[in-house]
Design an enzyme around this catalytic site. Structure first.
Site, PDB file in Angstrom:
ATOM      1  N   GLY A  46       0.839  -1.189   0.000  1.00  0.00           N
ATOM      2  CA  GLY A  46       0.000   0.000   0.000  1.00  0.00           C
ATOM      3  C   GLY A  46       0.873   1.238   0.000  1.00  0.00           C
ATOM      4  CD  GLN A  51       3.379   5.794   2.617  1.00  0.00           C
ATOM      5  OE1 GLN A  51       2.406   5.291   2.079  1.00  0.00           O
ATOM      6  NE2 GLN A  51       4.320   5.073   3.197  1.00  0.00           N
ATOM      7  CB  CYS A  91       5.148   2.233   7.485  1.00  0.00           C
ATOM      8  SG  CYS A  91       4.764   3.746   6.597  1.00  0.00           S
ATOM      9  CG  LEU A  92       6.548   0.920   1.441  1.00  0.00           C
ATOM     10  CD1 LEU A  92       5.924   1.206   0.079  1.00  0.00           C
ATOM     11  CD2 LEU A  92       7.686  -0.083   1.303  1.00  0.00           C
ATOM     12  CG  HIS A 133      -0.642   1.658   7.402  1.00  0.00           C
ATOM     13  ND1 HIS A 133       0.273   1.193   8.325  1.00  0.00           N
ATOM     14  CD2 HIS A 133       0.079   2.429   6.538  1.00  0.00           C
ATOM     15  CE1 HIS A 133       1.473   1.678   8.031  1.00  0.00           C
ATOM     16  NE2 HIS A 133       1.388   2.412   6.943  1.00  0.00           N
ATOM     17  CD  GLU A 134      -1.009   2.793   2.725  1.00  0.00           C
ATOM     18  OE1 GLU A 134      -0.511   3.937   2.703  1.00  0.00           O
ATOM     19  OE2 GLU A 134      -0.332   1.770   2.937  1.00  0.00           O
ATOM     20  CG  HIS A 137       0.539   7.124   5.355  1.00  0.00           C
ATOM     21  ND1 HIS A 137       1.676   7.534   6.016  1.00  0.00           N
ATOM     22  CD2 HIS A 137       0.689   5.792   5.143  1.00  0.00           C
ATOM     23  CE1 HIS A 137       2.473   6.483   6.195  1.00  0.00           C
ATOM     24  NE2 HIS A 137       1.897   5.407   5.686  1.00  0.00           N
TER      25      HIS A 137
HETATM   26 ZN    ZN Z   1       2.688   3.510   5.733  1.00  0.00          ZN
END
Ligand code: ZN
Length: 180
Positions: A46, A51, A91-92, A133-134, A137
């Site tokens: 995701g 991000q 998380c990226l 989660h997204e 963000h």
């Molecule tokens: Zn994330």
């Protein structure tokens, strides 16, 4: 398609609250494709526009095993949630860090698709966790915000050390847990 640069914690730009998308046009579809390419290249499941430093309410996901089910959600809204589950999240934007977070087990989400058409999906398990989660963000929130301040301090120190070790190059995740 272009691979985009992913912002990393504690970059203050990750704290920006995203604005609603008012027009779904070719430029937005290009951004969706670039975000998917960036997510797949980073072995993520995701990615939120926040991000990649674009502060619009847009996220992409693919929780399938073979990266064959890309999904884009524009202006997503959670309209129902049920039960609670705890999942180990990564998380990226917080590379190499994984910890337990409590979220709704099942959600119903309303969004626009890549053609600007409204749709609803019922998500559960990993997909539901990933969407929540997204969506965090887009509010400038990260999964580490659910952890203790002590843990966050340790994470900041570890990431700083990792960044020094690897210079400017991004190293792929080395864990069985998917990063979202
Ligand atoms: Zn994330």
């Amino acid at each position: 398609m272009t691979r985009l640069t992913i912002l990393e914690y504690p970059d203050p730009r990750l704290r920006t609250v995203a604005q609603p998308v008012d027009e779904v046009d070719d430029a937005l579809r290009q951004l969706i494709d670039d975000m998917l390419e960036t997510m797949y290249a980073s072995q993520g499941i995701g990615l939120a526009a926040t991000q990649v430093n674009v502060h619009k309410r847009l996220l992409v996901l693919d929780v399938s095993e073979d990266q064959g089910q890309p999904l884009a959600l524009i202006n997503p809204e959670i309209v129902a949630r049920e039960e609670v589950c705890t999942t180990q999240e990564g998380c990226l934007s917080v590379p190499g860090i994984f910890d337990d977070v409590e979220r709704a087990q099942r959600i119903r989400v309303r969004a626009l698709d890549r053609h600007g058409e409204p749709f609803e999906i019922d998500a559960e398990g990993l997909l539901a966790v990933c969407i929540q989660h997204e969506m965090d963000h887009l509010e400038g929130k990260l999964f580490v915000d659910y952890l203790s301040e002590l843990k966050r301090q340790r994470i900041r120190k570890k990431l700083e050390k990792d960044r020094k070790l690897r210079g400017t190059e991004r190293v792929p995740e080395r864990s069985g847990v998917p990063a979202i």
